[in-house]
Design a protein around this motif. Structure first.
Motif, PDB file in Angstrom:
ATOM      1  N   SER A  62     -12.305  -3.183  13.905  1.00 17.02           N
ATOM      2  CA  SER A  62     -12.779  -3.980  12.610  1.00 17.02           C
ATOM      3  C   SER A  62     -13.992  -3.592  11.857  1.00 17.02           C
ATOM      4  N   ARG A  99     -13.282  -0.404   3.489  1.00 20.07           N
ATOM      5  CA  ARG A  99     -13.584  -1.233   2.358  1.00 20.07           C
ATOM      6  C   ARG A  99     -14.887  -1.199   1.697  1.00 20.07           C
ATOM      7  N   ARG A 147     -12.440  -0.972   9.776  1.00 20.90           N
ATOM      8  CA  ARG A 147     -11.875  -1.623   8.618  1.00 20.90           C
ATOM      9  C   ARG A 147     -12.698  -1.986   7.473  1.00 20.90           C
ATOM     10  N   THR A 148     -13.969  -2.576   8.052  1.00 22.94           N
ATOM     11  CA  THR A 148     -15.200  -2.809   7.315  1.00 22.94           C
ATOM     12  C   THR A 148     -15.569  -1.505   6.417  1.00 22.94           C
TER      13      THR A 148
END
Length: 106
Positions: A65, A72, A68-69
């Protein structure tokens, strides 16, 4: 992942994309446990120049995660499509087309 590791990977990608142009790139980040904060700047710089390398889409495969952050955040203000996937087959399907280059992390 260290800044040096990422610099080496990006240098290799640039070289390969100049020799074998591609409109899509699949980057498998599942083996990356973490990254140095300086890597985010390098990643964003590569994403900004991706269109000059003729890339249109980059698919990231990541289970973390945190990654993933970070992806972004790094994708802000770029001119290409960037998506993150849980599984490589889904990422490859999204990229579907000729000349996809596979990048593996160190």
């Amino acid at each position: 992942m260290t800044r040096d590791m990422l610099e080496q990977t990006i240098t290799e990608l640039r070289r390969e994309l100049r020799v074998t142009p591609s409109t899509g790139l699949l980057v498998d980040l599942r083996e990356v446990a973490g990254y140095e904060t300086s890597c985010l700047v390098l990643a964003h710089q590569f994403l900004r120049e991706a269109a000059d390398l003729e890339l249109c889409r980059i698919a990231l495969v990541a289970s973390s995660s945190v990654l993933r952050t970070a992806s972004r955040l790094a994708s802000q203000g770029i001119s290409i499509e960037l998506r993150t996937f849980d599984h490589e087959p889904c990422a490859a399907q999204w990229l579907l087309g000729p000349g996809v280059v596979m990048a593996r992390t160190h």
